[in-house]
Write an enzyme that holds these catalytic residues in place. Structure first.
Site, PDB file in Angstrom:
ATOM      1  N   ARG A  52     -15.422  67.250 -14.039  1.00  0.00           N
ATOM      2  CA  ARG A  52     -16.283  68.250 -14.673  1.00  0.00           C
ATOM      3  C   ARG A  52     -15.540  69.556 -14.995  1.00  0.00           C
ATOM      4  NH1 ARG A  52     -22.002  67.710 -12.328  1.00  0.00           N
ATOM      5  NH2 ARG A  52     -20.893  67.305 -10.405  1.00  0.00           N
ATOM      6  N   ASP A  94     -18.895  66.821 -18.459  1.00  0.00           N
ATOM      7  CA  ASP A  94     -19.935  66.313 -17.571  1.00  0.00           C
ATOM      8  C   ASP A  94     -20.154  64.847 -17.958  1.00  0.00           C
ATOM      9  OD1 ASP A  94     -22.582  67.560 -15.905  1.00  0.00           O
ATOM     10  OD2 ASP A  94     -22.763  65.555 -16.777  1.00  0.00           O
ATOM     11  N   PHE A  95     -20.265  63.993 -16.956  1.00  0.00           N
ATOM     12  CA  PHE A  95     -20.321  62.547 -17.254  1.00  0.00           C
ATOM     13  C   PHE A  95     -21.647  62.102 -17.869  1.00  0.00           C
ATOM     14  CE2 PHE A  95     -17.357  61.802 -13.358  1.00  0.00           C
ATOM     15  CZ  PHE A  95     -16.315  62.424 -14.046  1.00  0.00           C
ATOM     16  N   LYS A 182      -7.910  42.860   0.605  1.00  0.00           N
ATOM     17  CA  LYS A 182      -7.002  42.923   1.766  1.00  0.00           C
ATOM     18  C   LYS A 182      -6.170  41.638   1.823  1.00  0.00           C
ATOM     19  CE  LYS A 182      -9.877  45.955   4.623  1.00  0.00           C
ATOM     20  NZ  LYS A 182      -9.096  47.127   4.973  1.00  0.00           N
ATOM     21  N   ASP A 235     -23.709  50.063   4.765  1.00  0.00           N
ATOM     22  CA  ASP A 235     -22.338  50.531   4.541  1.00  0.00           C
ATOM     23  C   ASP A 235     -21.324  49.406   4.741  1.00  0.00           C
ATOM     24  OD1 ASP A 235     -20.526  52.749   4.037  1.00  0.00           O
ATOM     25  OD2 ASP A 235     -19.922  52.604   6.137  1.00  0.00           O
ATOM     26  N   HIS A 240     -19.015  44.174   3.025  1.00  0.00           N
ATOM     27  CA  HIS A 240     -17.754  43.657   3.564  1.00  0.00           C
ATOM     28  C   HIS A 240     -17.955  42.443   4.482  1.00  0.00           C
ATOM     29  CE1 HIS A 240     -16.318  47.254   1.785  1.00  0.00           C
ATOM     30  NE2 HIS A 240     -16.555  48.068   2.789  1.00  0.00           N
ATOM     31  N   LYS A 340     -19.106  52.048  14.200  1.00  0.00           N
ATOM     32  CA  LYS A 340     -18.247  53.237  14.149  1.00  0.00           C
ATOM     33  C   LYS A 340     -18.021  53.708  15.588  1.00  0.00           C
ATOM     34  CE  LYS A 340     -19.097  54.090   9.524  1.00  0.00           C
ATOM     35  NZ  LYS A 340     -18.426  53.063   8.763  1.00  0.00           N
ATOM     36  N   LYS A 345      -9.538  50.629  16.172  1.00  0.00           N
ATOM     37  CA  LYS A 345      -9.761  49.965  14.866  1.00  0.00           C
ATOM     38  C   LYS A 345      -9.295  48.529  15.013  1.00  0.00           C
ATOM     39  CE  LYS A 345      -8.514  50.440   9.955  1.00  0.00           C
ATOM     40  NZ  LYS A 345      -9.798  50.663   9.322  1.00  0.00           N
TER      41      LYS A 345
HETATM   42  N1  NDP Z   1     -14.658  57.949  -0.454  1.00  0.00           N
HETATM   43  C1  NDP Z   1     -14.543  56.696  -0.035  1.00  0.00           C
HETATM   44  O1  NDP Z   1     -13.725  56.329   0.818  1.00  0.00           O
HETATM   45  C2  NDP Z   1     -15.423  55.638  -0.605  1.00  0.00           C
HETATM   46  C3  NDP Z   1     -16.265  55.912  -1.661  1.00  0.00           C
HETATM   47  N2  NDP Z   1     -17.023  54.917  -2.210  1.00  0.00           N
HETATM   48  C4  NDP Z   1     -17.892  55.181  -3.362  1.00  0.00           C
HETATM   49  O2  NDP Z   1     -17.103  55.719  -4.419  1.00  0.00           O
HETATM   50  C5  NDP Z   1     -17.842  56.639  -5.181  1.00  0.00           C
HETATM   51  C6  NDP Z   1     -17.131  57.972  -5.173  1.00  0.00           C
HETATM   52  O3  NDP Z   1     -17.032  58.409  -3.832  1.00  0.00           O
HETATM   53  P1  NDP Z   1     -16.244  59.708  -3.397  1.00  0.00           P
HETATM   54  O4  NDP Z   1     -14.974  59.828  -4.129  1.00  0.00           O
HETATM   55  O5  NDP Z   1     -16.236  59.712  -1.940  1.00  0.00           O
HETATM   56  O6  NDP Z   1     -17.250  60.851  -3.902  1.00  0.00           O
HETATM   57  P2  NDP Z   1     -16.901  62.353  -4.267  1.00  0.00           P
HETATM   58  O7  NDP Z   1     -18.192  63.095  -4.249  1.00  0.00           O
HETATM   59  O8  NDP Z   1     -15.780  62.868  -3.457  1.00  0.00           O
HETATM   60  O9  NDP Z   1     -16.388  62.238  -5.766  1.00  0.00           O
HETATM   61  C7  NDP Z   1     -17.245  61.991  -6.849  1.00  0.00           C
HETATM   62  C8  NDP Z   1     -16.720  62.762  -8.021  1.00  0.00           C
HETATM   63  O10 NDP Z   1     -17.588  62.545  -9.118  1.00  0.00           O
HETATM   64  C9  NDP Z   1     -17.788  63.787  -9.777  1.00  0.00           C
HETATM   65  N3  NDP Z   1     -19.078  63.830 -10.453  1.00  0.00           N
HETATM   66  C10 NDP Z   1     -20.282  63.481  -9.970  1.00  0.00           C
HETATM   67  N4  NDP Z   1     -21.228  63.666 -10.909  1.00  0.00           N
HETATM   68  C11 NDP Z   1     -20.581  64.114 -12.012  1.00  0.00           C
HETATM   69  C12 NDP Z   1     -21.002  64.473 -13.317  1.00  0.00           C
HETATM   70  N5  NDP Z   1     -22.299  64.377 -13.716  1.00  0.00           N
HETATM   71  N6  NDP Z   1     -20.088  64.907 -14.186  1.00  0.00           N
HETATM   72  C13 NDP Z   1     -18.778  65.019 -13.822  1.00  0.00           C
HETATM   73  N7  NDP Z   1     -18.323  64.703 -12.599  1.00  0.00           N
HETATM   74  C14 NDP Z   1     -19.218  64.248 -11.723  1.00  0.00           C
HETATM   75  C15 NDP Z   1     -17.752  64.810  -8.683  1.00  0.00           C
HETATM   76  O11 NDP Z   1     -17.413  66.034  -9.253  1.00  0.00           O
HETATM   77  P3  NDP Z   1     -17.937  67.411  -8.643  1.00  0.00           P
HETATM   78  O12 NDP Z   1     -17.099  67.611  -7.424  1.00  0.00           O
HETATM   79  O13 NDP Z   1     -17.681  68.365  -9.731  1.00  0.00           O
HETATM   80  O14 NDP Z   1     -19.384  67.222  -8.327  1.00  0.00           O
HETATM   81  C16 NDP Z   1     -16.689  64.264  -7.754  1.00  0.00           C
HETATM   82  O15 NDP Z   1     -15.408  64.736  -8.054  1.00  0.00           O
HETATM   83  C17 NDP Z   1     -19.227  56.678  -4.548  1.00  0.00           C
HETATM   84  O16 NDP Z   1     -20.035  55.747  -5.216  1.00  0.00           O
HETATM   85  C18 NDP Z   1     -18.970  56.219  -3.123  1.00  0.00           C
HETATM   86  O17 NDP Z   1     -20.113  55.640  -2.548  1.00  0.00           O
HETATM   87  C19 NDP Z   1     -16.946  53.638  -1.718  1.00  0.00           C
HETATM   88  C20 NDP Z   1     -16.134  53.309  -0.679  1.00  0.00           C
HETATM   89  C21 NDP Z   1     -15.328  54.286  -0.017  1.00  0.00           C
HETATM   90  O1  LIG Z   2     -16.464  50.849   2.602  1.00  0.00           O
HETATM   91  C1  LIG Z   2     -16.258  51.385   3.664  1.00  0.00           C
HETATM   92  O2  LIG Z   2     -15.199  50.954   4.397  1.00  0.00           O
HETATM   93  C2  LIG Z   2     -14.640  51.783   5.404  1.00  0.00           C
HETATM   94  C3  LIG Z   2     -13.787  50.861   6.272  1.00  0.00           C
HETATM   95  O3  LIG Z   2     -12.752  50.322   5.502  1.00  0.00           O
HETATM   96  P1  LIG Z   2     -11.389  49.854   6.195  1.00  0.00           P
HETATM   97  O4  LIG Z   2     -10.603  49.308   5.083  1.00  0.00           O
HETATM   98  O5  LIG Z   2     -10.788  51.091   6.814  1.00  0.00           O
HETATM   99  O6  LIG Z   2     -11.748  48.849   7.224  1.00  0.00           O
HETATM  100  C4  LIG Z   2     -15.704  52.476   6.226  1.00  0.00           C
HETATM  101  O7  LIG Z   2     -15.116  53.402   7.124  1.00  0.00           O
HETATM  102  C5  LIG Z   2     -16.640  53.227   5.292  1.00  0.00           C
HETATM  103  O8  LIG Z   2     -17.691  53.803   6.065  1.00  0.00           O
HETATM  104  C6  LIG Z   2     -17.234  52.276   4.278  1.00  0.00           C
HETATM  105  O9  LIG Z   2     -17.969  53.008   3.310  1.00  0.00           O
END
Ligand code: NDP
Ligand SMILES: O=C1O[C@H](COP(=O)(O)O)[C@@H](O)[C@H](O)[C@H]1O
Length: 490
Positions: A52, A94-95, A182, A235, A240, A340, A345
């Site tokens: 964004r 903005d997406f 994996k 989750d 998984h 958790k 692990k």
């Molecule tokens: N983090 C992880 O380890 C994992 C994440 N996921 C999934 O991956 C996805 C992303 O997760 P994660 O990276 O943690 O989330 P974050 O909130 O860290 O990142 C999402 C990004 O999307 C951007 N965003 C959201 N809405 C908009 C919009 N309307 N326009 C532009 N940018 C936008 C946000 O920007 P801004 O900061 O500006 O809002 C942010 O940078 C989610 O669906 C999550 O459930 C799945 C497994 C593991």
């Molecule tokens: O998707 C997810 O996975 C992680 C665990 O992944 P791992 O590769 O480290 O075993 C979990 O911690 C997280 O809550 C979940 O969203």
């Protein structure tokens, strides 16, 4: 290593929505760097980061370098890093605003396959699809990668999948479950179908039961808001663990094509015996961690984590007995466990074989220990078989001992690096192979089964059972398996 010019690795515009988010910085950008390092990216492949905020190209490059320095485990190879940086390009919008996508076309290479990675909340997947379509950016070979969780129940997953399906055909959609990427999970398929030793011994005639444990040492990691809506069931189990279970239990696929494998997995999901209000207590245990100790350090309880509310019935641990009602697995329970703040692990699949049909050593051993096949998913990746052996010696009475054939990946494949799951998955997506991605009917079947459990928990109105952080979950989970005269692997 040189850049890959193999024609099978086409040049891609990898368009990373949410490029400054946690997932992109921690996993996706490092995975792309590793693919570049391995020479697996086409020389014209580029990474178009979208977010964004307005940001100069220079600032974006700086932010990506910082992410690589922080999250790539090895020291960066400067030649690769320089090449990688040249692939980067930043675009701000903005997406959800179609007008904001107008300039994107100019950035994209018409000769490259467009791979869109939605590292964003699933609630805006449809809006992004719409913006891409409005701007004429979706072609027949355009792909989209969706992160889990797809919804939080069957209904919401259908809404998200329907929204995405308005813009992309199923063959363009790559639903990520990173466990499928994996090494050890892929090895499970090789182990089962490249060894006649196991293929002929993989059913209720030989196997007593199977345990699948995915224990995490981490807690909520600053994600309380997300996690409290989800819980360990949504989750981890819905995706998984059910994916791993499907690979353990599926029939041999006709071949290794995406749909052949997915057809077999979905059959397993359809055969899961429903758990509802009538059998929820015997078959499931849910827990929530309280304050405790991990590796000697004190850690807070779930309700004391950053951002926590004072009260929540969300589960951070689930143990369950799962029955598969089909010909192969009738009478063979699968015990699943995931939590958790476990002591360490530790993820593994343990296949417990039946005792030999007749005990020739009954004067020495009332019960001979059964064979066990352990597939260590992480850490200490490897495969282990527990078996009985004679202790060498001239003793008048034979002495037996349980011993292990241990194939540790790090010892056996000394010079091979174990790639992160996301590296494999991003590569497969760029190659256009959907075998390691989840098909819509799998997601929906998994939700159908999980919704029944979630509804039964809600109807019971019982809070989860407490367990101290650093333990293996509530004692009720031990009681659950002990009732079947079995015990969890420790
Ligand atoms: N983090 C992880 O380890 C994992 C994440 N996921 C999934 O991956 C996805 C992303 O997760 P994660 O990276 O943690 O989330 P974050 O909130 O860290 O990142 C999402 C990004 O999307 C951007 N965003 C959201 N809405 C908009 C919009 N309307 N326009 C532009 N940018 C936008 C946000 O920007 P801004 O900061 O500006 O809002 C942010 O940078 C989610 O669906 C999550 O459930 C799945 C497994 C593991
Ligand atoms: O998707 C997810 O996975 C992680 C665990 O992944 P791992 O590769 O480290 O075993 C979990 O911690 C997280 O809550 C979940 O969203």
């Amino acid at each position: 290593m040189a850049v890959n010019k193999d024609s099978s690795v086409k040049s891609c515009d990898f368009v990373l929505f949410g490029t400054m988010g946690d997932l992109a910085r921690r996993k996706l950008l490092p995975a792309m760097y590793q693919l570049d390092r391995a020479g697996l990216l086409h020389e014209d492949t580029r990474i178009v980061g979208i977010a964004r905020s307005e940001m100069s190209q220079e600032d974006y490059v700086g932010a990506v370098q910082k992410a690589l320095n922080t999250f790539v485990k090895e020291t960066l190879d400067q030649t690769v890093a320089e090449r990688f940086i040249k692939r980067l390009c930043y675009y701000a919008t903005d997406f959800t605003d179609p007008a904001g996508f107008k300039g994107l076309q100019k950035i994209l290479n018409p000769n490259s396959v467009m791979v869109n990675y939605f590292a964003t909340p699933p609630s805006i997947y449809g809006a992004i699809g719409n913006c891409l379509k409005e701007n004429g950016l979706i072609k027949a070979d355009t792909r989209v990668v969706l992160e889990k969780p797809i919804g939080n129940d069957l209904e919401s997953s259908k809404v998200i999948n329907n929204q995405v399906a308005e813009y992309f055909a199923e063959k363009q959609i790559y639903r990520i479950d990173h466990y499928l990427g994996k090494e050890t999970v892929q090895n499970l398929v090789a182990l089962r179908f490249a060894n006649s030793l196991f293929s002929s011994k993989w059913d209720n005639r030989t196997i007593d039961h199977v345990q699948i444990t995915v224990a995490e040492e981490v807690g909520i990691e600053g994600r309380w808001g997300y996690f409290d809506e989800a819980g360990q069931m949504r989750d981890m189990i819905q995706n998984h663990l059910l994916q791993v279970l499907s690979l353990v239990a599926m029939d041999p696929p006709v071949n290794l094509d995406a749909d052949s494998i997915r057809d077999e997995k979905v059959k397993v999901l359809k055969s899961l015996r429903p758990i509802d209000q009538t059998n929820i207590y015997e078959n499931t245990v849910r827990g929530q961690y309280t304050a405790g100790f991990l590796k000697g350090e004190s850690v807070p309880g779930y309700l004391e984590e950053e951002g926590a509310k004072t009260d929540s019935n969300c589960e951070t641990f689930v143990a369950m007995r799962v029955d598969i009602d089909n010909w192969r697995w009738a009478g063979v329970p699968f015990y699943l466990r995931s939590g958790k703040r476990m002591p360490t692990k530790h993820s593994e699949i343990v296949v417990h074989f039946k005792n030999p049909p007749h005990n020739l050593y009954k004067d020495l051993y009332r019960d001979l220990p059964a064979n066990k096949l352990t597939i260590r998913l992480q850490p200490h990746e490897g495969v282990e078989i527990q078996m009985m052996n004679k202790v060498p010696g001239l003793d008048s009475t034979t002495r037996l001992q349980t011993t292990k054939l241990d194939l540790s990946f790090s010892d056996t494949f000394k010079n091979e690096r174990i790639a992160d799951a996301y590296e494999r998955l991003l590569l497969e997506c760029m190659l256009g192979n959907q075998a390691l991605f989840v098909r819509r009917d799998e997601v929906e079947q998994a939700w159908t089964w999980c919704d029944s459990i979630l509804n039964a928990w809600e109807a019971s109105n019982e809070p989860p059972k407490n367990y101290p952080a650093g333990s293996w979950g509530p004692v009720a989970s031990v009681a659950m398996i002990t009732r079947d005269n079995r015990a969890w692997e420790e």
